[in-house]
Design a protein around this motif. Structure first.
Motif, PDB file in Angstrom:
ATOM      1  N   ASN A   2     -71.272  14.963 -20.637  1.00 36.37           N
ATOM      2  CA  ASN A   2     -71.831  13.722 -21.180  1.00 36.37           C
ATOM      3  C   ASN A   2     -71.356  13.465 -22.603  1.00 36.37           C
ATOM      4  N   ALA A   3     -71.302  14.504 -23.418  1.00 35.98           N
ATOM      5  CA  ALA A   3     -70.824  14.354 -24.795  1.00 35.98           C
ATOM      6  C   ALA A   3     -69.363  13.921 -24.806  1.00 35.98           C
ATOM      7  N   ARG A   4     -68.577  14.497 -23.918  1.00 39.96           N
ATOM      8  CA  ARG A   4     -67.155  14.123 -23.830  1.00 39.96           C
ATOM      9  C   ARG A   4     -67.012  12.677 -23.343  1.00 39.96           C
ATOM     10  N   THR A   5     -67.878  12.253 -22.453  1.00 37.71           N
ATOM     11  CA  THR A   5     -67.837  10.881 -21.952  1.00 37.71           C
ATOM     12  C   THR A   5     -68.193   9.898 -23.069  1.00 37.71           C
ATOM     13  N   GLU A   6     -69.202  10.228 -23.860  1.00 35.67           N
ATOM     14  CA  GLU A   6     -69.562   9.378 -25.005  1.00 35.67           C
ATOM     15  C   GLU A   6     -68.415   9.306 -26.006  1.00 35.67           C
ATOM     16  N   GLN A   7     -67.779  10.447 -26.259  1.00 35.76           N
ATOM     17  CA  GLN A   7     -66.646  10.489 -27.184  1.00 35.76           C
ATOM     18  C   GLN A   7     -65.509   9.600 -26.657  1.00 35.76           C
ATOM     19  N   TYR A   8     -65.242   9.684 -25.364  1.00 40.24           N
ATOM     20  CA  TYR A   8     -64.208   8.855 -24.752  1.00 40.24           C
ATOM     21  C   TYR A   8     -64.547   7.369 -24.940  1.00 40.24           C
ATOM     22  N   GLY A   9     -65.804   7.014 -24.763  1.00 40.88           N
ATOM     23  CA  GLY A   9     -66.228   5.626 -24.942  1.00 40.88           C
ATOM     24  C   GLY A   9     -65.945   5.120 -26.348  1.00 40.88           C
ATOM     25  N   ARG A  10     -66.249   5.961 -27.344  1.00 35.30           N
ATOM     26  CA  ARG A  10     -65.979   5.571 -28.737  1.00 35.30           C
ATOM     27  C   ARG A  10     -64.478   5.424 -28.973  1.00 35.30           C
ATOM     28  N   GLU A  11     -63.705   6.377 -28.446  1.00 31.27           N
ATOM     29  CA  GLU A  11     -62.251   6.310 -28.605  1.00 31.27           C
ATOM     30  C   GLU A  11     -61.688   5.079 -27.896  1.00 31.27           C
ATOM     31  N   ALA A  12     -62.214   4.767 -26.727  1.00 32.08           N
ATOM     32  CA  ALA A  12     -61.735   3.613 -25.960  1.00 32.08           C
ATOM     33  C   ALA A  12     -61.971   2.310 -26.733  1.00 32.08           C
ATOM     34  N   GLU A  13     -63.141   2.182 -27.333  1.00 36.91           N
ATOM     35  CA  GLU A  13     -63.435   0.982 -28.133  1.00 36.91           C
ATOM     36  C   GLU A  13     -62.416   0.821 -29.250  1.00 36.91           C
ATOM     37  N   LYS A  14     -62.151   1.926 -29.924  1.00 42.40           N
ATOM     38  CA  LYS A  14     -61.217   1.890 -31.052  1.00 42.40           C
ATOM     39  C   LYS A  14     -59.808   1.503 -30.576  1.00 42.40           C
ATOM     40  N   VAL A  15     -59.359   2.093 -29.478  1.00 39.91           N
ATOM     41  CA  VAL A  15     -58.019   1.781 -28.951  1.00 39.91           C
ATOM     42  C   VAL A  15     -57.943   0.324 -28.521  1.00 39.91           C
ATOM     43  N   ARG A  16     -58.987  -0.187 -27.871  1.00 37.39           N
ATOM     44  CA  ARG A  16     -58.985  -1.582 -27.411  1.00 37.39           C
ATOM     45  C   ARG A  16     -58.930  -2.558 -28.598  1.00 37.39           C
ATOM     46  N   GLU A  17     -59.554  -2.149 -29.715  1.00 33.81           N
ATOM     47  CA  GLU A  17     -59.509  -3.006 -30.909  1.00 33.81           C
ATOM     48  C   GLU A  17     -58.143  -2.940 -31.581  1.00 33.81           C
ATOM     49  N   GLU A  18     -57.605  -1.727 -31.706  1.00 36.76           N
ATOM     50  CA  GLU A  18     -56.370  -1.539 -32.468  1.00 36.76           C
ATOM     51  C   GLU A  18     -55.097  -1.862 -31.678  1.00 36.76           C
ATOM     52  N   GLN A  19     -55.119  -1.628 -30.363  1.00 38.18           N
ATOM     53  CA  GLN A  19     -53.912  -1.829 -29.556  1.00 38.18           C
ATOM     54  C   GLN A  19     -54.288  -2.465 -28.204  1.00 38.18           C
ATOM     55  N   PRO A  20     -54.801  -3.673 -28.232  1.00 37.41           N
ATOM     56  CA  PRO A  20     -55.304  -4.287 -26.994  1.00 37.41           C
ATOM     57  C   PRO A  20     -54.260  -4.401 -25.883  1.00 37.41           C
ATOM     58  N   ASP A  21     -52.997  -4.619 -26.249  1.00 30.86           N
ATOM     59  CA  ASP A  21     -51.958  -4.778 -25.225  1.00 30.86           C
ATOM     60  C   ASP A  21     -51.611  -3.463 -24.526  1.00 30.86           C
ATOM     61  N   LEU A  22     -51.779  -2.358 -25.221  1.00 28.21           N
ATOM     62  CA  LEU A  22     -51.431  -1.041 -24.661  1.00 28.21           C
ATOM     63  C   LEU A  22     -52.654  -0.234 -24.242  1.00 28.21           C
ATOM     64  N   ALA A  23     -53.823  -0.766 -24.481  1.00 31.13           N
ATOM     65  CA  ALA A  23     -55.056   0.002 -24.288  1.00 31.13           C
ATOM     66  C   ALA A  23     -55.194   0.576 -22.884  1.00 31.13           C
ATOM     67  N   ASP A  24     -54.920  -0.218 -21.865  1.00 29.33           N
ATOM     68  CA  ASP A  24     -55.099   0.279 -20.494  1.00 29.33           C
ATOM     69  C   ASP A  24     -54.200   1.476 -20.207  1.00 29.33           C
ATOM     70  N   ASP A  25     -52.936   1.389 -20.625  1.00 34.35           N
ATOM     71  CA  ASP A  25     -52.016   2.513 -20.404  1.00 34.35           C
ATOM     72  C   ASP A  25     -52.459   3.758 -21.166  1.00 34.35           C
ATOM     73  N   ILE A  26     -52.834   3.574 -22.411  1.00 32.00           N
ATOM     74  CA  ILE A  26     -53.276   4.708 -23.233  1.00 32.00           C
ATOM     75  C   ILE A  26     -54.537   5.326 -22.651  1.00 32.00           C
ATOM     76  N   LEU A  27     -55.485   4.483 -22.311  1.00 28.66           N
ATOM     77  CA  LEU A  27     -56.779   4.989 -21.847  1.00 28.66           C
ATOM     78  C   LEU A  27     -56.704   5.619 -20.460  1.00 28.66           C
ATOM     79  N   ASP A  28     -55.771   5.161 -19.628  1.00 26.73           N
ATOM     80  CA  ASP A  28     -55.575   5.808 -18.324  1.00 26.73           C
ATOM     81  C   ASP A  28     -55.225   7.281 -18.510  1.00 26.73           C
ATOM     82  N   ASP A  29     -54.318   7.545 -19.425  1.00 33.47           N
ATOM     83  CA  ASP A  29     -53.915   8.932 -19.684  1.00 33.47           C
ATOM     84  C   ASP A  29     -55.068   9.740 -20.264  1.00 33.47           C
TER      85      ASP A  29
END
Length: 174
Positions: free
Chosen positions: A35-62
């Motif tokens: 659960n802690a790792r899932t929450e951490q992933y959620g925070r990281e995902a938000e940041k990636v979507r804000e900073e690199q919206p065009d690449l976010a899906d590819d980055i977050l898939d990995d």
């Protein structure tokens, strides 16, 4: 190796012995980590979507894939710990004193509790041995970093319910 650690293999180090809560704690601990790792992933995902919206899906898939793989290692820990708990209960709490040091391997432990009158079916013995074989394979020939054993929470919960039911039954028969 520190002196304190060297001596642990030659004596029992429990204050109270294995209890039902030890089985529950194993599952709780792994779930809390996941659960802690899932929450951490959620925070990281938000940041990636804000900073690199065009690449976010590819980055977050990995990132999600590697998180999933790491979670499988946590479920492997749960299998390893649950197997150790049930074997410790047999060898150190159910088998009469003096014999536990001579019980090498799960089969010897199961024969010892059968001889002392604890109930266990041949199907339960077979099932315990299958799970022990899996735990041994993972312990003695660990999987590669990015190809863990495909253990899931459902697999571990099946095993958890199985060994906890045995523990409770044997505790009542004691």
């Amino acid at each position: 190796m520190r002196e304190l650690l060297r001596g642990l293999t030659e004596k029992d180090y429990w204050a109270y012995g294995i209890r039902e809560s030890d089985f529950d704690h194993t599952i709780k601990l792994v779930r809390e980590m996941i659960n802690a790792r899932t929450e951490q992933y959620g925070r990281e995902a938000e940041k990636v979507r804000e900073e690199q919206p065009d690449l976010a899906d590819d980055i977050l898939d990995d990132v999600a894939y590697y998180k999933y793989i790491d979670n499988q290692y946590l479920w492997q820990f749960a299998l390893w710990r649950l197997q150790g708990l049930i074997e410790a209960v047999i060898a150190h709490q159910l088998v009469e004193n003096g014999h536990s040091k001579k019980l090498f391997g799960l089969k010897a432990k199961l024969e010892a509790i059968k001889k002392q009158g604890y109930s266990i079916t041949e199907d339960e013995i077979s099932e315990l041995i299958l799970w022990a074989n899996l735990r041994n394979a993972i312990s003695h020939a660990p999987p590669e970093e990015y190809r863990p054993t495909p253990l899931t929470e459902d697999d571990i919960m099946e095993y958890f319910n199985f060994v906890k039911e045995l523990y409770l039954r044997w505790s009542n028969e004691k």
